[in-house]
Design a protein around this motif. Structure first.
Motif, PDB file in Angstrom:
ATOM      1  N   ARG A   8       0.817  -1.212   0.000  1.00  0.00           N
ATOM      2  CA  ARG A   8       0.000   0.000   0.000  1.00  0.00           C
ATOM      3  C   ARG A   8       0.845   1.254   0.000  1.00  0.00           C
ATOM      4  O   ARG A   8       1.929   1.291   0.568  1.00  0.00           O
ATOM      5  N   GLN A   9       0.319   2.281  -0.680  1.00  0.00           N
ATOM      6  CA  GLN A   9       0.884   3.608  -0.561  1.00  0.00           C
ATOM      7  C   GLN A   9       0.579   4.142   0.834  1.00  0.00           C
ATOM      8  O   GLN A   9      -0.410   3.745   1.457  1.00  0.00           O
ATOM      9  N   SER A  12      -3.209   5.397   2.037  1.00  0.00           N
ATOM     10  CA  SER A  12      -4.152   4.882   1.040  1.00  0.00           C
ATOM     11  C   SER A  12      -5.217   4.001   1.685  1.00  0.00           C
ATOM     12  O   SER A  12      -5.976   3.334   0.980  1.00  0.00           O
ATOM     13  N   ARG A 108      -2.649  -4.425  -4.053  1.00  0.00           N
ATOM     14  CA  ARG A 108      -1.999  -3.150  -3.732  1.00  0.00           C
ATOM     15  C   ARG A 108      -3.063  -2.066  -3.663  1.00  0.00           C
ATOM     16  O   ARG A 108      -3.974  -2.016  -4.504  1.00  0.00           O
ATOM     17  N   VAL A 110      -3.837   2.020  -3.682  1.00  0.00           N
ATOM     18  CA  VAL A 110      -3.370   3.349  -4.063  1.00  0.00           C
ATOM     19  C   VAL A 110      -4.509   4.335  -3.835  1.00  0.00           C
ATOM     20  O   VAL A 110      -5.657   3.937  -3.607  1.00  0.00           O
ATOM     21  N   SER A 111      -4.174   5.615  -3.900  1.00  0.00           N
ATOM     22  CA  SER A 111      -5.194   6.642  -3.720  1.00  0.00           C
ATOM     23  C   SER A 111      -4.672   7.938  -4.324  1.00  0.00           C
ATOM     24  O   SER A 111      -3.447   8.149  -4.377  1.00  0.00           O
ATOM     25  N   ARG A 116      -4.627  11.557  -0.220  1.00  0.00           N
ATOM     26  CA  ARG A 116      -3.594  11.090   0.707  1.00  0.00           C
ATOM     27  C   ARG A 116      -3.054  12.258   1.551  1.00  0.00           C
ATOM     28  O   ARG A 116      -2.818  12.111   2.754  1.00  0.00           O
ATOM     29  N   ASP A 139       6.871   7.625   0.431  1.00  0.00           N
ATOM     30  CA  ASP A 139       6.830   6.899  -0.844  1.00  0.00           C
ATOM     31  C   ASP A 139       8.240   6.499  -1.270  1.00  0.00           C
ATOM     32  O   ASP A 139       8.463   5.377  -1.739  1.00  0.00           O
ATOM     33  N   ASP A 155       5.730  -0.288  -7.202  1.00  0.00           N
ATOM     34  CA  ASP A 155       4.552   0.319  -7.810  1.00  0.00           C
ATOM     35  C   ASP A 155       4.223  -0.247  -9.191  1.00  0.00           C
ATOM     36  O   ASP A 155       3.367   0.282  -9.899  1.00  0.00           O
ATOM     37  N   ASN A 165      -8.006   1.276  -6.007  1.00  0.00           N
ATOM     38  CA  ASN A 165      -7.916   2.704  -5.717  1.00  0.00           C
ATOM     39  C   ASN A 165      -8.957   3.059  -4.661  1.00  0.00           C
ATOM     40  O   ASN A 165     -10.160   3.049  -4.924  1.00  0.00           O
TER      41      ASN A 165
END
Length: 273
Positions: A8-9, A12, A108, A110-111, A116, A139, A155, A165
Motif C-alpha cells: 500500500r501507498q 491509502s 496493492r 493506491v489513492s 492522501r 513513498d 509500484d 484505488n
C-alpha cells in the motif's frame, strides 16, 4: 484457505482495508508490529530495526552484514506467518516472498495524491506543504526498501493480482471485493499445494539461517532452493572448504533430501568492509 498479502501507498487506507478483510474472512491479521515483533523474537536486535524496516538502508548499512541478517529474519517471519495459512499480511515485501504459493493472492492499495495529503494532514496535524513533503519521503522509503532488498519496483501493477484505488472505493467495498475474490479463487487443491510449498520455503530459509547465523559460515548472498527432493545451496564463498562444510551440515540436517552446491568459489571475495 489462502494467504493474502497487501502492499500500500502511505495514507491509502491499506491497513484499514486489510484489517477488515481479515475480519470478514475470519483470518489472522498480520500488521507492522506483528512482523517487527516476530523478527525480534527470531533473534534480530531490536535496536537495529530502524536501520532497515521498510526503509532505504543508508550507504554503510547496505554494506553491513546486519542488512542480510535482517532480510533472513524478515523472510523467516513472513514464511512462518504464511505457514499458519488463512492470514492477511501487510507490507514488508510479503507479496514477493510468498509469490510462489498457489494459494496466495496479492493486492496493492493506491489513492489520489490529494486525498492522501488530506488524510496525512488530519492524522498528523500538518499543513499542505509539510504533508506533501512527508508523503513524498514515505513513498521514497517504500520504493527504496523493495528495490534494495528484493530488486522489485513496488509500484509495478503487474506484480499484483489486483490494484485497488481507495479514492474510488470505500473501506467496506474494497475489503468485500478482496474477501469475495479469496472465496471464489482459491481451490482446495491450490491450498494444499500452497501449504506444501511454504513448508519447503521454510526448510530452505531455516537452513540458510543456521549456516549463517549459527555456524557463521562466510557465504555471501546465501540462499537455498528445493525441487524434486533436492536442496541446492547458492551463493559466493572464498574457499571450497567452506562450501564442503555447508554441504555436510545441510545434509546432516536434511537426510531425506539430496543436497548439492551451486555456490561459486571466488578467492579473496569480500562483500563487506
Amino acid at each position: 484457505m489462502a494467504v493474502v498479502t497487501i502492499s500500500r501507498q502511505i495514507a491509502s487506507l491499506g491497513d484499514e482495508v486489510s484489517a477488515l478483510v481479515a475480519k470478514k474472512l475470519d483470518y489472522k491479521f498480520v500488521g507492522r508490529k506483528d512482523v517487527e515483533n516476530k523478527i525480534v523474537e527470531l533473534g534480530f536486535p531490536p535496536e537495529k530495526l530502524n536501520k532497515y524496516d521498510e526503509k532505504i538502508p543508508g550507504f554503510f548499512a547496505s554494506l553491513a552484514k546486519d542488512r542480510d541478517e535482517y532480510l533472513d529474519y524478515l523472510q523467516t517471519a513472513i514464511l512462518e506467518f504464511a505457514s499458519e495459512n488463512n492470514c492477511v499480511i501487510v507490507g514488508r515485501g510479503s507479496f514477493i516472498i510468498l509469490s510462489d504459493l498457489a494459494n496466495h493472492l496479492s493486492f496493492r492499495f493506491v489513492s489520489p495524491e490529494g486525498e492522501r495529503i488530506a488524510r496525512i494532514k488530519e492524522l498528523k496535524g500538518f499543513d499542505d506543504k509539510k504533508a506533501l513533503k512527508y508523503l513524498q519521503a514515505e513513498d521514497k522509503k517504500r520504493l527504496g526498501f523493495h528495490k534494495s532488498f528484493f530488486n522489485y519496483q513496488v509500484d509495478n501493477p503487474e506484480l499484483y493480482h489486483a490494484v485497488i484505488n481507495t479514492g474510488l472505493f470505500d473501506i467496506d467495498s474494497a475489503s468485500q471485493m478482496i474477501a469475495d475474490a479469496v472465496k471464489k479463487t482459491i481451490s482446495p487443491k491450490e491450498e494444499v499445494e500452497g501449504c506444501r510449498r511454504v513448508e519447503e520455503l521454510l526448510i530452505c530459509q531455516r537452513i540458510v539461517n543456521m549456516l549463517i547465523l549459527e555456524y557463521n559460515l562466510s557465504i555471501n548472498f546465501l540462499r537455498a532452493t528445493v525441487k524434486n527432493g533436492k536442496v541446492t545451496l547458492h551463493g559466493i564463498a572464498d574457499s571450497s572448504a567452506i562450501v564442503e562444510r555447508a554441504l555436510v551440515i545441510t545434509q546432516a540436517e536434511l537426510p531425506e533430501y539430496n543436497v548439492v552446491s551451486a555456490i561459486n568459489v571466488v578467492q579473496d571475495f569480500k562483500a563487506y568492509q
